[in-house]
Design an enzyme around this catalytic site. Structure first.
Site, short mmCIF file in Angstrom:
data_model
loop_
_atom_site.label_atom_id
_atom_site.label_comp_id
_atom_site.label_asym_id
_atom_site.label_seq_id
_atom_site.Cartn_x
_atom_site.Cartn_y
_atom_site.Cartn_z
N TRP A 1 -3.84 -1.69 -1.07
CA TRP A 1 -3.84 -2.91 -1.86
C TRP A 1 -4.21 -4.00 -0.87
O TRP A 1 -3.40 -4.47 -0.09
CB TRP A 1 -2.45 -3.18 -2.46
CG TRP A 1 -2.44 -4.39 -3.33
CD1 TRP A 1 -2.08 -5.66 -3.00
CD2 TRP A 1 -2.86 -4.45 -4.70
NE1 TRP A 1 -2.22 -6.50 -4.06
CE2 TRP A 1 -2.70 -5.80 -5.12
CE3 TRP A 1 -3.33 -3.51 -5.62
CZ2 TRP A 1 -3.02 -6.21 -6.41
CZ3 TRP A 1 -3.64 -3.94 -6.90
CH2 TRP A 1 -3.48 -5.27 -7.28
N LYS B 1 7.42 -14.78 -22.19
CA LYS B 1 7.99 -13.50 -21.72
C LYS B 1 8.66 -12.76 -22.88
O LYS B 1 8.46 -11.59 -23.10
CB LYS B 1 9.01 -13.74 -20.60
CG LYS B 1 8.38 -13.95 -19.23
CD LYS B 1 7.90 -12.72 -18.55
CE LYS B 1 6.40 -12.47 -18.63
NZ LYS B 1 5.49 -13.50 -18.31
N ASN C 1 1.16 -0.16 6.08
CA ASN C 1 1.50 -0.93 4.87
C ASN C 1 2.22 -2.19 5.34
O ASN C 1 3.23 -2.10 6.04
CB ASN C 1 2.42 -0.11 3.95
CG ASN C 1 2.96 -0.96 2.81
OD1 ASN C 1 2.33 -1.92 2.39
ND2 ASN C 1 4.17 -0.65 2.37
N GLY C 2 1.69 -3.35 5.00
CA GLY C 2 2.32 -4.60 5.45
C GLY C 2 1.26 -5.58 5.93
O GLY C 2 0.08 -5.43 5.61
N CYS D 1 0.86 -1.18 0.00
CA CYS D 1 0.00 0.00 0.00
C CYS D 1 0.89 1.23 0.00
O CYS D 1 2.11 1.12 0.10
CB CYS D 1 -0.86 0.02 1.26
SG CYS D 1 -1.78 -1.49 1.53
N HIS E 1 10.72 -34.41 -33.43
CA HIS E 1 9.44 -34.76 -34.07
C HIS E 1 8.91 -33.59 -34.90
O HIS E 1 7.74 -33.55 -35.26
CB HIS E 1 8.42 -35.16 -32.99
CG HIS E 1 8.92 -36.29 -32.16
ND1 HIS E 1 9.05 -37.57 -32.62
CD2 HIS E 1 9.38 -36.30 -30.88
CE1 HIS E 1 9.56 -38.34 -31.67
NE2 HIS E 1 9.77 -37.59 -30.61
N ARG F 1 1.17 1.90 -5.93
CA ARG F 1 1.44 0.90 -4.88
C ARG F 1 0.16 0.18 -4.46
O ARG F 1 0.22 -0.82 -3.74
CB ARG F 1 2.05 1.57 -3.65
CG ARG F 1 3.35 2.32 -3.89
CD ARG F 1 3.83 2.97 -2.60
NE ARG F 1 4.10 1.95 -1.60
CZ ARG F 1 5.26 1.28 -1.52
NH1 ARG F 1 6.21 1.55 -2.38
NH2 ARG F 1 5.43 0.35 -0.61
N LYS G 1 -3.10 -5.81 -19.05
CA LYS G 1 -2.69 -6.48 -17.82
C LYS G 1 -3.72 -7.49 -17.37
O LYS G 1 -3.40 -8.56 -16.85
CB LYS G 1 -2.45 -5.44 -16.72
CG LYS G 1 -1.93 -6.02 -15.42
CD LYS G 1 -0.56 -6.62 -15.60
CE LYS G 1 0.01 -7.31 -14.38
NZ LYS G 1 1.17 -8.13 -14.68
N GLU H 1 6.03 -11.57 -25.57
CA GLU H 1 5.07 -10.52 -25.28
C GLU H 1 5.70 -9.13 -25.12
O GLU H 1 5.00 -8.12 -25.32
CB GLU H 1 4.23 -10.88 -24.05
CG GLU H 1 4.94 -11.02 -22.74
CD GLU H 1 3.97 -11.38 -21.62
OE1 GLU H 1 2.89 -10.79 -21.55
OE2 GLU H 1 4.31 -12.28 -20.83
N GLU I 1 7.14 -20.60 -20.41
CA GLU I 1 7.05 -19.27 -19.81
C GLU I 1 8.13 -18.34 -20.35
O GLU I 1 7.89 -17.17 -20.63
CB GLU I 1 7.13 -19.36 -18.28
CG GLU I 1 7.10 -18.03 -17.55
CD GLU I 1 5.92 -17.13 -17.84
OE1 GLU I 1 6.00 -15.93 -17.51
OE2 GLU I 1 4.94 -17.59 -18.48
C1 AGP Z 1 1.67 -12.65 -18.65
O1 AGP Z 1 2.83 -11.91 -18.64
C2 AGP Z 1 0.55 -12.01 -19.33
N1 AGP Z 1 0.26 -10.77 -18.73
C3 AGP Z 1 -0.68 -12.89 -19.48
O2 AGP Z 1 -0.32 -14.07 -20.15
C4 AGP Z 1 -1.36 -13.28 -18.16
O3 AGP Z 1 -0.60 -14.21 -17.48
C5 AGP Z 1 -2.73 -13.89 -18.47
O4 AGP Z 1 -3.51 -12.93 -19.15
C6 AGP Z 1 -3.44 -14.35 -17.21
O5 AGP Z 1 -3.68 -13.28 -16.37
P1 AGP Z 1 -4.18 -13.54 -14.87
O6 AGP Z 1 -3.12 -14.27 -14.14
O7 AGP Z 1 -4.43 -12.17 -14.33
O8 AGP Z 1 -5.45 -14.33 -14.97
#
Ligand code: AGP
Length: 603
Positions: A73, A480, A99-100, A2, A499, A27, A598, A483, A476
């Protein structure tokens, strides 16, 4: 995580506190509040939602003598006007922002209620204001000192008393707190962003510090009241850099917050025997579960994949994992011994939410793993394990992925414990998880990762390969890089290359290989040699001391040895930093990648 801010010293308008909160909004932004005094009464105004919602309900022109403010938060208690900070005591004279996480708040609250205190909120924080009330005998500083002695957990607090408008007390243990004064005011805050308008000479308080502010003068002591000397730091950053804590991007800052985030995820979850205690799950009798459905999207799906490997290795369970956009349209079979785990940092991802609803409709029970208290998925699931990673601004998941892994490992270990299968190996795994903040701190500060990334910034394709539990890491890592750098990165189980995918490889298509010293090391080595034979350039991530790998890889990033099933956790900052540096060196903004959001709240 927070944001807290306090201003004192001379009369000022409430608008100053609002402005300070706006600068701390990154935050936490699910609710906000202000408590201020003009010497006769305490004015407390709180509102759910962003700071602007508070702005709409508060008298900004009001002149006060001291005030504290908070942008939240949530960790304990859903975001609403009652759970928003500041929290006051029974007299309504003492106000606290925090905060904590107060670990022992439940037992303190029970005791205080026995003594007649009336609680208004579900928060852990409110115990602090009632404890200070218990200890208050006219001296606010002493009352805070006596209270600090019994608090367990992480906290940064600011406290005022309506009858003593020229005094403010702050303290920190685990959460950041900074103070700065000029010839009129002192400002106390979670970071420098609200302070640099008043002064660029600040003091970063250290764990165990208490700051007593009277007017625009400060005294710093330890929790016993012994005076301490702290040096000033001159801040040169501009405000946006300050929000990023001096880092170039939020993503880099959030990667550096991983150690702290893990600490928060572990608060109250490891008992004294080094075994996991997830009390919120006790009523679910997970010891009887035979079938686990895992549903998630993107990075959360990859965290789920790590859990699948871990749980199926140590537990006699079937783990069926699926991306939510597919899961929601498939027939769902729920049996007595089935539990569903829905993983979503935002708690709002539409496909995952609809999957939760489908499971509920089919009569199933859902455990959510999420970072946002009060989010829809957490409200519609039967129980939630909160990640406590704090807000993540960068679109690419970094610290939240790490906290998902930590919680999923703990969940697997918790079921092992509930089934009385515990042994020394599991204690060792828990020990390494508890030590992982330190281990990952070392990896995050490894400059080699940036140097290696520099060698690969101009490629347009990349293949990530791993075996066993690190198949998830390969997926993963590729996500990364894809994206945020827009490189065509693909991830594969290394044994799958021959394959088909190996056809892609040539000098323009490098390979990122996860080759820790685990039970599949030899297999992984031969897969790397296969790719080298196609003239692919190879980056290998390997265990420190492995000199052999240098013979087959062009670049090697070393990490400390770990339990073989914990390498996905160890490798997480490596793949995040590698992708970050490549994106940054290609001139892209890793925080706001094109075409992505996001939280994906649409199908
Ligand atoms: C990951 O870096 C991306 N932002 C995206 O793949 C994300 O993981 C996915 O949209 C799922 O989001 P969530 O964990 O908020 O459900």
């Amino acid at each position: 995580m927070c944001g807290i801010v306090g201003i004192i010293g001379h009369e000022f308008k409430v608008a100053e506190l609002i402005e300070g909160l706006k600068k701390l909004e990154y935050r936490g932004y699910d609710s906000a509040g202000i408590a201020a005094t003009n010497g006769s009464q305490l004015i407390v105004t709180k509102s759910v939602g962003r700071v602007d919602s508070l702005k709409n309900v508060i008298e900004e022109e009001k002149v006060v003598k001291s005030g504290i403010a908070h942008t939240r938060w949530a960790t304990h208690g859903a975001p609403n006007d009652t759970n928003a900070h500041p929290h006051t005591d029974c007299s309504g004279k003492i106000a606290v922002v925090h905060n904590g996480i107060i670990e022992n708040y439940q037992e303190l609250k029970t005791e205080l209620i026995k003594r007649g205190h009336k609680f208004k909120s579900e928060t852990d924080t409110e115990v602090i204001s009632h404890l200070i009330e218990e200890n208050f005998k006219g001296n606010l500083f002493q009352a805070v000192l006596d209270t600090l002695k019994i608090l367990k957990g992480a906290f940064a607090i600011a406290v005022i008393h309506s009858d003593i408008p020229n005094v403010m007390v702050g303290a920190r243990k685990g959460s950041p707190l900074v103070v700065g004064c000029n010839d009129k005011y002192c400002v106390l805050a979670s970071d420098v962003t609200p302070i640099i308008k008043y002064t660029r000479d600040v003091i970063f308080l250290e764990d165990g510090d208490v700051v007593y502010i009277e007017g625009n003068k400060i005294k710093i002591t330890d929790f016993s009241g012994n005076t301490l000397i702290r040096k000033h730091t001159h801040i040169t950053w501009d405000e946006s850099a300050a929000e990023k804590g001096g880092f170039k991007h939020f993503m880099l800052k959030e990667i550096h917050e991983i150690p702290e985030a893990i600490e928060s995820a572990l608060v109250g979850r490891i008992d004294s025997n080094y075994t996991p205690s997830l009390h919120e799950l006790d009523e679910f009798n997970l010891e009887r579960v035979k079938r686990i459905l895992l549903v998630a999207c993107g990075t959360s799906y990859h965290a789920g994949l790590v859990f699948k490997y871990f749980a199926e290795k140590y537990l006699d369970v079937d783990v069926l994992i699926d991306v939510a956009s597919e899961f929601r349209y498939r027939p769902i079979k729920i049996t007595e011994d089935t539990i569903t785990i829905a993983i979503s940092q935002s708690g709002e991802t539409a496909d995952t939410l609809e999957s939760v609803r489908a499971v509920k409709k089919a009569g199933g029970k859902v455990i959510a793993i999420s970072n946002v208290v009060g989010s829809t998925i957490t409200r519609e699931s039967d129980v939630t394990l909160y990640m406590n990673a704090g807000p993540e601004i960068g679109v690419a998941a970094s610290k939240t992925y790490v906290n998902q892994l930590v919680l999923l490992y703990l969940l697997g270990l918790y079921i092992i414990k509930k089934r009385d299968l515990w042994n020394q190996e599991y204690s060792e795994i828990v020990k390494q998880i508890v030590e992982s903040p330190k281990t990952l701190k070392g990896i995050i500060s490894n400059k080699e990762i940036e140097d290696v990334a520099d060698n690969y910034k101009n490629y347009h394709h990349f293949m990530y390969i791993g075996r066993g539990i690190n198949t998830a890491t390969a997926l993963e890592g590729a996500l990364k890089l894809k994206e945020i750098s827009y490189i065509n990165a693909v991830g594969y189980p290394a044994g799958e290359l021959k394959h088909g995918p190996i056809a892609l490889l040539d000098p323009k298509f490098p390979v990122f290989a996860f080759a820790p010293k685990d039970s599949l090391y030899e297999k992984m080595r031969s897969n790397i040699e296969e790719t080298r034979a196609r003239n692919a350039r190879i980056v290998a991530v390997a265990t420190q001391g492995d000199e052999e790998i240098k013979k087959i890889a062009h670049d090697v990033i070393y990490v400390p040895e770990a339990h073989e099933d914990l390498y996905p956790l160890i490798f997480a900052p490596v793949i995040q930093l590698f992708a970050y540096y490549i994106a940054d060196k290609r001139g892209y903004d890793p925080d706001k990648p094109r075409n992505l959001a996001k939280s994906v709240t649409v199908e």
